[in-house]
Design an enzyme around this catalytic site. Structure first.
Site, PDB file in Angstrom:
ATOM      1  N   SER A  87       0.722  -1.035   0.011  1.00  0.00           N
ATOM      2  CA  SER A  87      -0.051  -0.045   0.008  1.00  0.00           C
ATOM      3  C   SER A  87       0.863   1.113  -0.044  1.00  0.00           C
ATOM      4  O   SER A  87       1.816   1.234   0.443  1.00  0.00           O
ATOM      5  CB  SER A  87      -0.877   0.012   1.358  1.00  0.00           C
ATOM      6  OG  SER A  87      -1.379   1.174   1.284  1.00  0.00           O
ATOM      7  N   TYR A 124      -2.268  -1.374  11.359  1.00  0.00           N
ATOM      8  CA  TYR A 124      -2.415  -1.895   9.697  1.00  0.00           C
ATOM      9  C   TYR A 124      -1.215  -1.553   8.930  1.00  0.00           C
ATOM     10  O   TYR A 124      -0.648  -2.500   8.298  1.00  0.00           O
ATOM     11  CB  TYR A 124      -3.666  -1.535   9.270  1.00  0.00           C
ATOM     12  CG  TYR A 124      -3.727  -1.460   7.850  1.00  0.00           C
ATOM     13  CD1 TYR A 124      -3.933  -2.681   7.337  1.00  0.00           C
ATOM     14  CD2 TYR A 124      -3.436  -0.336   6.883  1.00  0.00           C
ATOM     15  CE1 TYR A 124      -3.936  -2.769   5.662  1.00  0.00           C
ATOM     16  CE2 TYR A 124      -3.616  -0.543   5.649  1.00  0.00           C
ATOM     17  CZ  TYR A 124      -3.691  -1.758   4.957  1.00  0.00           C
ATOM     18  OH  TYR A 124      -3.680  -1.852   3.634  1.00  0.00           O
ATOM     19  N   LYS A 136       1.901  -3.651   6.701  1.00  0.00           N
ATOM     20  CA  LYS A 136       2.410  -3.704   5.305  1.00  0.00           C
ATOM     21  C   LYS A 136       3.724  -3.407   5.353  1.00  0.00           C
ATOM     22  O   LYS A 136       4.519  -4.026   4.358  1.00  0.00           O
ATOM     23  CB  LYS A 136       1.535  -2.655   4.678  1.00  0.00           C
ATOM     24  CG  LYS A 136       0.068  -2.859   4.481  1.00  0.00           C
ATOM     25  CD  LYS A 136      -0.153  -4.035   3.466  1.00  0.00           C
ATOM     26  CE  LYS A 136      -1.528  -4.629   3.341  1.00  0.00           C
ATOM     27  NZ  LYS A 136      -1.413  -6.008   2.761  1.00  0.00           N
TER      28      LYS A 136
HETATM   29  C1  WQD Z   1     -10.029   9.132   0.702  1.00  0.00           C
HETATM   30  C2  WQD Z   1     -10.495  10.539   0.796  1.00  0.00           C
HETATM   31  C3  WQD Z   1     -10.837  11.332   3.273  1.00  0.00           C
HETATM   32  C4  WQD Z   1     -14.600   9.018   3.669  1.00  0.00           C
HETATM   33  C5  WQD Z   1      -6.855   4.365   2.043  1.00  0.00           C
HETATM   34  C6  WQD Z   1      -7.139   2.852   2.601  1.00  0.00           C
HETATM   35  C7  WQD Z   1      -6.274   2.646   3.662  1.00  0.00           C
HETATM   36  C8  WQD Z   1      -5.019   2.954   3.489  1.00  0.00           C
HETATM   37  C9  WQD Z   1      -4.628   3.993   2.824  1.00  0.00           C
HETATM   38  C10 WQD Z   1      -4.730   1.026   2.031  1.00  0.00           C
HETATM   39  C11 WQD Z   1      -9.711  11.093   2.122  1.00  0.00           C
HETATM   40  C12 WQD Z   1     -11.859  11.534   2.406  1.00  0.00           C
HETATM   41  C13 WQD Z   1     -13.466   9.594   3.129  1.00  0.00           C
HETATM   42  C14 WQD Z   1     -15.658   9.738   3.729  1.00  0.00           C
HETATM   43  C15 WQD Z   1     -14.507  11.646   3.149  1.00  0.00           C
HETATM   44  N1  WQD Z   1      -4.734   1.834   2.783  1.00  0.00           N
HETATM   45  N2  WQD Z   1     -13.349  10.651   2.700  1.00  0.00           N
HETATM   46  N3  WQD Z   1     -15.546  11.236   3.379  1.00  0.00           N
HETATM   47  O1  WQD Z   1      -7.632   7.726   3.550  1.00  0.00           O
HETATM   48  O2  WQD Z   1      -6.460   7.337   1.185  1.00  0.00           O
HETATM   49  O3  WQD Z   1      -6.854   5.567   3.042  1.00  0.00           O
HETATM   50  O4  WQD Z   1      -5.325   4.339   1.745  1.00  0.00           O
HETATM   51  O5  WQD Z   1      -3.561   0.037   2.196  1.00  0.00           O
HETATM   52  O6  WQD Z   1      -6.733   1.492   4.276  1.00  0.00           O
HETATM   53  O7  WQD Z   1      -8.478   3.282   3.055  1.00  0.00           O
HETATM   54  O8  WQD Z   1      -9.000   6.523   1.513  1.00  0.00           O
HETATM   55  O9  WQD Z   1     -11.250   6.412   0.940  1.00  0.00           O
HETATM   56  O10 WQD Z   1     -10.714   6.353   3.512  1.00  0.00           O
HETATM   57  O11 WQD Z   1     -10.414   8.357   1.991  1.00  0.00           O
HETATM   58  O12 WQD Z   1     -14.262  12.711   3.183  1.00  0.00           O
HETATM   59  O13 WQD Z   1     -16.911   9.539   4.270  1.00  0.00           O
HETATM   60  O14 WQD Z   1     -11.847  10.650   1.229  1.00  0.00           O
HETATM   61  O15 WQD Z   1     -10.457  12.138   4.103  1.00  0.00           O
HETATM   62  O16 WQD Z   1      -9.315  12.441   2.055  1.00  0.00           O
HETATM   63  P1  WQD Z   1      -7.527   6.762   2.487  1.00  0.00           P
HETATM   64  P2  WQD Z   1     -10.261   6.868   1.951  1.00  0.00           P
END
Ligand code: WQD
Length: 338
Positions: free
Chosen positions: A125, A150, A154
């Protein structure tokens, strides 16, 4: 036909990879303990490919049962997706995360050694980079201290693989560092199935549009980005699946025996841009509100994809609009089923 063991093969990325492996003439053997997936996915895979894949419901932490897989089947390569992946849950249950994510990897490496399986692709990741001090982030950037157990699993898993590769020159392994996988298969027969309230942005968007959630909270509007919301590199799950096949093919012929690649589009999009794309392709006006920042979120990250483009010969083909369209088609198919 080469047999590829796909651990976590009924999960979101695993199931899409099974389809692409099949299209490219491989025989995927699916191992999954259904801890975050459903057996129905196997029927969906049959509908898409016309093939009934071998499915083994086995917990990879159980060494003896996992050993049985290797003694019963001829395995030419392993793609290891199976892992716990919820950041918040990993803070609550760190031992479960270390036991499951590290234990399953170590068992698979030991058995690859015993049964002389030499090609291994690992699901890593971009979380290993933390918040890099400049962008785009390439593979030479240092791994910053992980924000969660988590994320630490990784990082440590990558290191375990690298150390093992040093001890066994015949073993070839590649870590793929995924950015933000989303979208779904164009058949709308497989896609992401989040358990409970989604943590990730796109499932939350599609569930809000479907009326399952009342409103999307956009976490933070005051970041140092053009529109104030966080930036990520969203990558279509089918493109990501294809990166695994490119990695398998490369592993067989690479000079070194361990390497790692970013898998993203190389383009960053803000949360508001994702929402705009969704609204454009679906014609739905999304109910959302900008609220406080979510603790632990990094401000912006996107991939430098030069290495994966040139060495694996892989490039993302599907754009954000396609990701939103297919994610929505998938969401709608779920609502129809219910
Ligand atoms: C994306 C953007 C949130 C939900 C992911 C994986 C995590 C890790 C890293 C995997 C962010 C915003 C989200 C919501 C929002 N990796 N958001 N409202 O944070 O990049 O994490 O990559 O190996 O497990 O989840 O992804 O989809 O959670 O968020 O505004 O209800 O959307 O703040 O900016 P993230 P995400």
């Amino acid at each position: 036909m080469k047999n590829i063991l796909v651990t976590g093969g009924l999960g979101f990325i695993g199931s899409h990879t099974v389809v692409e492996l099949h299209h490219r003439g491989y025989n995927p053997i699916i191992v999954d303990n259904l801890s975050n997936s459903q057996e129905e996915v196997l029927n969906r895979l049959k509908k898409i490919t016309g093939t009934q894949f071998t499915f083994l419901n086995i917990d990879l932490v159980d060494f003896d049962k996992t050993r049985q897989i290797f003694s019963d089947q001829i395995i030419d390569g392993v793609i290891h997706f199976a892992a716990y992946k919820a950041v918040g849950e990993s803070v609550e249950k760190p031992l479960d995360y270390y036991e499951n994510n590290l234990g399953s990897l170590i068992n698979l490496l030991k058995l690859s050694q015993e049964f002389r399986v030499s090609n291994f692709i690992f699901s890593s990741s971009c979380t290993v980079y933390g918040q890099p001090d400049r962008l785009p982030v390439d593979e030479s950037f240092p791994k910053l201290p992980a924000e969660s157990p988590y994320g630490k699993t990784k990082q440590v898993c990558e290191e375990i693989i690298e150390d093992y590769c040093k001890s066994n020159p015949d073993f070839k392994a590649i870590s793929l560092r995924y950015f933000n996988p989303t979208g779904a298969h164009e058949s709308a027969l497989i896609g992401e199935l989040p358990l409970g309230i989604p943590n990730n942005l796109v499932p939350f968007i599609t569930q809000t549009a479907a009326g399952i959630r009342e409103k999307l909270n956009v976490f933070g509007g005051d970041y140092n980005t053009p529109d104030g919301t966080c930036i990520r590199d969203y990558i279509h799950v089918v493109d990501l699946a294809n990166a695994h096949i490119a990695a398998l093919e490369h592993a067989e012929k690479m000079d070194t025996n361990y390497d790692m690649f970013n898998v993203g589009t190389g383009k960053g999009n803000s949360v508001l841009e994702v929402i705009q794309s969704f609204e454009k392709v679906t014609g739905i006006s999304l109910n959302y509100e900008i609220v406080d920042r979510r603790p632990g979120d990094i401000e912006k990250i996107y991939a430098d994809t030069k290495k994966v483009n040139s060495i694996l010969g892989w490039k993302a083909e599907r754009d954000l609009d396609n990701m939103m369209k297919t994610a929505w088609e998938w969401q709608k198919s779920l609502s129809i089923k219910e």
